[in-house]
Design a protein around this motif. Structure first.
Motif, PDB file in Angstrom:
ATOM      1  N   THR A  48      -2.310  -4.136  10.982  1.00  0.00           N
ATOM      2  CA  THR A  48      -1.808  -4.955   9.876  1.00  0.00           C
ATOM      3  C   THR A  48      -2.556  -4.717   8.571  1.00  0.00           C
ATOM      4  N   GLU A  49      -3.878  -4.672   8.621  1.00  0.00           N
ATOM      5  CA  GLU A  49      -4.663  -4.521   7.388  1.00  0.00           C
ATOM      6  C   GLU A  49      -4.415  -3.168   6.739  1.00  0.00           C
ATOM      7  N   LEU A  50      -4.375  -2.119   7.542  1.00  0.00           N
ATOM      8  CA  LEU A  50      -4.112  -0.780   7.000  1.00  0.00           C
ATOM      9  C   LEU A  50      -2.690  -0.690   6.472  1.00  0.00           C
ATOM     10  N   GLU A  51      -1.748  -1.259   7.192  1.00  0.00           N
ATOM     11  CA  GLU A  51      -0.351  -1.252   6.743  1.00  0.00           C
ATOM     12  C   GLU A  51      -0.219  -1.922   5.382  1.00  0.00           C
ATOM     13  N   THR A  52      -0.893  -3.047   5.207  1.00  0.00           N
ATOM     14  CA  THR A  52      -0.828  -3.769   3.934  1.00  0.00           C
ATOM     15  C   THR A  52      -1.437  -2.941   2.801  1.00  0.00           C
ATOM     16  N   ALA A  53      -2.584  -2.323   3.070  1.00  0.00           N
ATOM     17  CA  ALA A  53      -3.258  -1.533   2.039  1.00  0.00           C
ATOM     18  C   ALA A  53      -2.409  -0.337   1.614  1.00  0.00           C
ATOM     19  N   VAL A 103      -0.395   0.512  -2.055  1.00  0.00           N
ATOM     20  CA  VAL A 103      -0.575   1.786  -2.769  1.00  0.00           C
ATOM     21  C   VAL A 103       0.774   2.439  -3.040  1.00  0.00           C
ATOM     22  N   LEU A 104       1.650   2.483  -2.026  1.00  0.00           N
ATOM     23  CA  LEU A 104       2.973   3.092  -2.211  1.00  0.00           C
ATOM     24  C   LEU A 104       3.781   2.359  -3.273  1.00  0.00           C
ATOM     25  N   ASP A 105       3.695   1.031  -3.280  1.00  0.00           N
ATOM     26  CA  ASP A 105       4.408   0.250  -4.299  1.00  0.00           C
ATOM     27  C   ASP A 105       3.897   0.604  -5.695  1.00  0.00           C
ATOM     28  N   THR A 106       2.585   0.767  -5.817  1.00  0.00           N
ATOM     29  CA  THR A 106       1.989   1.128  -7.107  1.00  0.00           C
ATOM     30  C   THR A 106       2.399   2.531  -7.528  1.00  0.00           C
ATOM     31  N   LEU A 107       2.367   3.468  -6.598  1.00  0.00           N
ATOM     32  CA  LEU A 107       2.765   4.841  -6.902  1.00  0.00           C
ATOM     33  C   LEU A 107       4.232   4.911  -7.323  1.00  0.00           C
ATOM     34  N   ALA A 108       5.069   4.087  -6.692  1.00  0.00           N
ATOM     35  CA  ALA A 108       6.484   4.048  -7.075  1.00  0.00           C
ATOM     36  C   ALA A 108       6.645   3.457  -8.472  1.00  0.00           C
ATOM     37  N   ALA A 109       5.954   2.362  -8.752  1.00  0.00           N
ATOM     38  CA  ALA A 109       6.066   1.695 -10.054  1.00  0.00           C
ATOM     39  C   ALA A 109       5.557   2.582 -11.186  1.00  0.00           C
TER      40      ALA A 109
END
Length: 283
Positions: free
Chosen positions: A245-250, A254-260
């Motif tokens: 869970t913790e790694l998935e969230t991290a 990051v992916l959301d930021t890279l997309a934005a």
């Protein structure tokens, strides 16, 4: 001592002094330390990941344009995505070749922290691993020659009747066309590049192929482009071990930021050119 001789000696001393100054400057420059890169600041650590300061990423190194080697250097969409994720997590990247189907086992055994490998999100669910987000939507597509400045025909799986269709033998598109239009309907070629060559030569009117792989190869041809989908597309995911869970969230953050920030789009354009947004059918 004549004035002329004295003048020569003065000039000689000046030249020697200038040479000494230059030599000292070059020596100083040679001893000057190169500017150090900023130290990475990890945002995750064991036991969230397996090794301190390192993100071990599983990829299929025999699947261009997702991952492979170019001049002895690891390269591809998945390689660039992995590097971007590792950098944002403050970790050093370590690529692990897990082949075409070894990601689930590598994640379960702890050999890698995350995996890419062009794994569809639906496949990740079936493999009992978790998905931290997607980085590309891929699927079957139709390619044709479209001269610059002309309208792009809108083709689909339902509009190929009576057309000469090329496919790579034994590919997913090959089996799809066989299923939809009957055995032997499409002209099969050993490689996708050979199918594209046949398209350019006028032997076929359209080629059915994976959109990402086809778009990567199509960059070597003039006016060859995607003219439609051949069925539903699917998001490709970054996978993590189940219940991590913790790694998935991290990784998701990051992916959301890279997309934005447009980083994911930039990587896609680098490898696939003007890649269209493919449609995913609602389940």
């Amino acid at each position: 001592m004549s004035d002329e001789k004295g003048s020569h000696m003065v000039r000689a001393r000046r030249l020697i002094a200038a040479a000494l100054v230059l030599a000292l400057a070059l020596a100083f420059a040679g001893c000057k330390a190169e500017p150090e890169e900023p130290a990475l600041q990890p945002t995750v650590a064991p036991p969230v990941i397996g090794s301190e300061g390192v993100l071990r990423v599983g990829v299929d190194m025999d699947y261009p344009p997702f991952a492979g080697t170019d001049g002895g250097v690891d390269a591809g969409i998945d390689v660039d995505i992995a590097a971007a994720v590792a950098e944002r997590l403050g970790l050093r990247l370590e690529l692990v070749d897990v082949g075409a189907s070894g990601a689930p086992e590598a994640l379960a055994s702890g050999d890698v922290d995350i995996a890419l490998g062009a794994t569809a999100i639906t496949e990740a669910v079936l493999a009992d691993i978790s998905t931290a987000g997607s980085y590309l939507i891929d699927g079957p597509a139709l390619f044709s020659i479209v001269a610059s400045g002309t309208d792009v025909p809108e083709l689909s799986a339902d509009s190929l009747g009576g057309m000469k269709v090329g496919v790579q033998t034994e590919s997913a598109s090959y089996w799809a066309v066989e299923s939809d239009y009957g055995e032997g309907y499409a002209a099969a070629y050993q490689t996708l590049r050979e199918a594209f060559d046949a398209l350019v030569a006028g032997e076929v009117e359209v080629v059915a192929a994976d959109a990402a792989v086809g778009a990567y190869i199509a960059r070597d041809y003039t006016d060859l482009r995607i003219v439609g989908q051949y069925g539903s597309a699917t998001p490709l995911g970054v996978t993590v071990p189940k219940d991590a869970t913790e790694l998935e969230t991290a990784v998701r953050e990051v992916l959301d930021t890279l997309a934005a920030e447009g980083v994911l789009d930039t990587i896609t354009r680098k490898w696939l050119g003007d890649f269209p947004t493919l449609e995913v059918q609602a389940q």
